[in-house]
Enzyme design. Structure first.
Site, PDB file in Angstrom:
ATOM      1  N   ASP A  60       0.865  -1.172   0.000  1.00  0.00           N
ATOM      2  CA  ASP A  60       0.000   0.000   0.000  1.00  0.00           C
ATOM      3  C   ASP A  60       0.912   1.234   0.000  1.00  0.00           C
ATOM      4  O   ASP A  60       2.083   1.146   0.376  1.00  0.00           O
ATOM      5  CB  ASP A  60      -0.886  -0.035   1.250  1.00  0.00           C
ATOM      6  CG  ASP A  60      -1.658   1.258   1.455  1.00  0.00           C
ATOM      7  OD1 ASP A  60      -2.340   1.694   0.524  1.00  0.00           O
ATOM      8  OD2 ASP A  60      -1.564   1.818   2.570  1.00  0.00           O
ATOM      9  N   ASP A  62      -0.279   5.014   0.879  1.00  0.00           N
ATOM     10  CA  ASP A  62      -0.579   6.051   1.869  1.00  0.00           C
ATOM     11  C   ASP A  62      -0.355   5.569   3.298  1.00  0.00           C
ATOM     12  O   ASP A  62      -1.000   4.626   3.762  1.00  0.00           O
ATOM     13  CB  ASP A  62      -2.025   6.521   1.721  1.00  0.00           C
ATOM     14  CG  ASP A  62      -2.272   7.190   0.389  1.00  0.00           C
ATOM     15  OD1 ASP A  62      -1.298   7.427  -0.345  1.00  0.00           O
ATOM     16  OD2 ASP A  62      -3.440   7.487   0.081  1.00  0.00           O
ATOM     17  N   ASP A  88     -10.913  24.641  -3.165  1.00  0.00           N
ATOM     18  CA  ASP A  88     -10.990  23.184  -3.303  1.00  0.00           C
ATOM     19  C   ASP A  88      -9.906  22.506  -2.475  1.00  0.00           C
ATOM     20  O   ASP A  88     -10.116  21.428  -1.916  1.00  0.00           O
ATOM     21  CB  ASP A  88     -10.820  22.787  -4.776  1.00  0.00           C
ATOM     22  CG  ASP A  88     -11.940  23.295  -5.648  1.00  0.00           C
ATOM     23  OD1 ASP A  88     -13.107  23.158  -5.250  1.00  0.00           O
ATOM     24  OD2 ASP A  88     -11.650  23.834  -6.726  1.00  0.00           O
ATOM     25  N   ARG A 124      -8.069  16.770 -19.752  1.00  0.00           N
ATOM     26  CA  ARG A 124      -6.604  16.836 -19.863  1.00  0.00           C
ATOM     27  C   ARG A 124      -6.092  15.555 -20.522  1.00  0.00           C
ATOM     28  O   ARG A 124      -6.762  14.522 -20.538  1.00  0.00           O
ATOM     29  CB  ARG A 124      -5.980  16.974 -18.475  1.00  0.00           C
ATOM     30  CG  ARG A 124      -6.501  18.159 -17.681  1.00  0.00           C
ATOM     31  CD  ARG A 124      -5.822  19.449 -18.076  1.00  0.00           C
ATOM     32  NE  ARG A 124      -6.249  20.572 -17.260  1.00  0.00           N
ATOM     33  CZ  ARG A 124      -5.602  21.719 -17.152  1.00  0.00           C
ATOM     34  NH1 ARG A 124      -4.483  21.902 -17.814  1.00  0.00           N
ATOM     35  NH2 ARG A 124      -6.072  22.690 -16.397  1.00  0.00           N
ATOM     36  N   THR A 167      -2.568   0.889  -4.758  1.00  0.00           N
ATOM     37  CA  THR A 167      -3.065   2.128  -4.185  1.00  0.00           C
ATOM     38  C   THR A 167      -4.285   2.653  -4.927  1.00  0.00           C
ATOM     39  O   THR A 167      -4.460   2.381  -6.122  1.00  0.00           O
ATOM     40  CB  THR A 167      -1.948   3.200  -4.222  1.00  0.00           C
ATOM     41  OG1 THR A 167      -2.463   4.448  -3.759  1.00  0.00           O
ATOM     42  CG2 THR A 167      -1.398   3.374  -5.623  1.00  0.00           C
ATOM     43  N   ALA A 168      -5.108   3.435  -4.214  1.00  0.00           N
ATOM     44  CA  ALA A 168      -6.260   4.080  -4.844  1.00  0.00           C
ATOM     45  C   ALA A 168      -5.850   5.312  -5.642  1.00  0.00           C
ATOM     46  O   ALA A 168      -6.654   5.881  -6.370  1.00  0.00           O
ATOM     47  CB  ALA A 168      -7.297   4.464  -3.786  1.00  0.00           C
ATOM     48  N   LYS A 212      -8.683  -3.791  -4.262  1.00  0.00           N
ATOM     49  CA  LYS A 212      -7.254  -4.090  -4.198  1.00  0.00           C
ATOM     50  C   LYS A 212      -7.008  -5.595  -4.222  1.00  0.00           C
ATOM     51  O   LYS A 212      -6.085  -6.080  -4.883  1.00  0.00           O
ATOM     52  CB  LYS A 212      -6.636  -3.478  -2.935  1.00  0.00           C
ATOM     53  CG  LYS A 212      -6.444  -1.979  -2.983  1.00  0.00           C
ATOM     54  CD  LYS A 212      -5.649  -1.516  -1.770  1.00  0.00           C
ATOM     55  CE  LYS A 212      -5.376  -0.029  -1.798  1.00  0.00           C
ATOM     56  NZ  LYS A 212      -4.552   0.403  -0.640  1.00  0.00           N
ATOM     57  N   ASP A 235      -1.241  -0.237   6.076  1.00  0.00           N
ATOM     58  CA  ASP A 235      -1.481   0.409   7.371  1.00  0.00           C
ATOM     59  C   ASP A 235      -2.947   0.381   7.764  1.00  0.00           C
ATOM     60  O   ASP A 235      -3.297   0.705   8.893  1.00  0.00           O
ATOM     61  CB  ASP A 235      -1.062   1.884   7.301  1.00  0.00           C
ATOM     62  CG  ASP A 235      -2.048   2.689   6.467  1.00  0.00           C
ATOM     63  OD1 ASP A 235      -2.740   3.557   7.027  1.00  0.00           O
ATOM     64  OD2 ASP A 235      -2.148   2.437   5.258  1.00  0.00           O
TER      65      ASP A 235
END
Length: 305
Positions: A60, A62, A88, A124, A167-168, A212, A235
């Protein structure tokens, strides 16, 4: 009685749809990760260790590989480049403070913050976002890597095993983090794009929680991995599905929920947040995020006046 039955069926249909989206996100992430590995740079690699082709490690990002939330740094970098307004960014800063102080992810917060961040890239190009992500990594992320977790990843590489981030975070950014750390590749959230331009929609769902685990299984199937010989690190209690999918699970900087699960299941726990280093690095990071949110809020208040 009929109303109860209808409600029950609707609940079941919703659960099945969420599982379908999680599986679709996992499959899309695995497919994209393999494609990125194939298309990687042709620069001559360092002499590899004898390959261990059926074992791998999954990390992971984060608060496991990196201090804090990668999507927050990503948002800061986009804000600096006028992708969205300072107002934002206040929301991202506050979510980062809660994450760093509490060390715990909230499913709805994760979903809303990442969907919000991805919506800003609609229109983009993939090329543009990839180039910007390279810059954001250098500016905001490179110094946030946990050296202890990085050493764990290197241990697997030295053993000839492949190492993947899971990871997301958008897969383009995740792939850059992986490459900069010398890892094999990354599984991340896949944002839909047509002719190299982002639509603002996702393929399936966020790569979070059960998604995941689907991604890890899909990648293992494509790469010929024996999941019983693989290791996963995280975590968050939200990653228990991924941790349970492999033979060895390790809780790194765990939140309270994961710590309880690790204790009950006999999983190893590694915590790099304690001691002198945490005092010097971790706390200022929290205060810095809070100060950023406060400064922006004050600026906005003055602007309204």
């Amino acid at each position: 009685m009929e109303a109860v039955c209808v409600a029950s069926w609707r609940g079941r249909d919703k659960s099945q749809e969420l599982e379908r989206l999680a599986e679709l996100a996992g499959e899309a992430s695995a497919e994209a990760a393999v494609a990125m590995e194939i298309a990687a740079s042709n620069e001559p690699p360092a002499p590899p260790a004898p390959p261990d082709l059926t074992a791998a490690a999954f990390f992971d990002v984060d608060n496991t590989m990196m201090m804090g939330a990668s999507i927050y740094y990503f948002a800061r970098g986009l804000a600096a480049r006028k992708f969205f307004t300072s107002a934002d960014l206040v929301g991202f800063a506050w979510q980062q403070v809660k994450f760093r102080v509490g060390g715990r992810e909230d499913k709805e917060t994760v979903r809303s913050s990442r969907e919000q961040a991805l919506s800003f890239v609609a229109g983009r190009t993939v090329k543009e976002l990839t180039e910007i992500s390279e810059e954001i990594y250098d500016e905001l992320m490179a110094e946030k890597i946990w050296s202890g977790t990085r050493a764990l990843a290197q241990m697997h590489l030295d053993a000839g095993q492949r190492v993947w981030l899971v990871t997301a975070t958008p897969i383009e950014l995740a792939a850059i983090i992986s490459r900069r750390l010398g890892l094999t590749g990354a599984l991340g959230t896949v944002a839909e794009h047509v002719d190299g331009v982002y639509t603002g929609r996702l393929v399936g769902d966020m790569l979070h929680g059960r998604a995941k685990a689907h991604a890890v299984r899909a990648l293992a199937s494509r790469e010929g991995l024996n999941l019983k010989r693989c290791t996963a690190y995280s975590d968050s209690q939200n990653d228990v599905p991924m941790l349970s999918a492999v033979g060895t699970a390790v809780a790194v900087n765990p939140d309270s929920g994961l710590r309880d699960v690790a204790r009950a299941r006999g999983w190893e726990v590694r915590d790099f947040r304690t001691g002198r280093k945490a005092a010097k690095i971790g706390v200022p990071t929290v205060l810095g995020a809070g100060a950023l949110a406060g400064a922006i809020a004050v600026a906005l208040a003055h602007r309204r006046r």
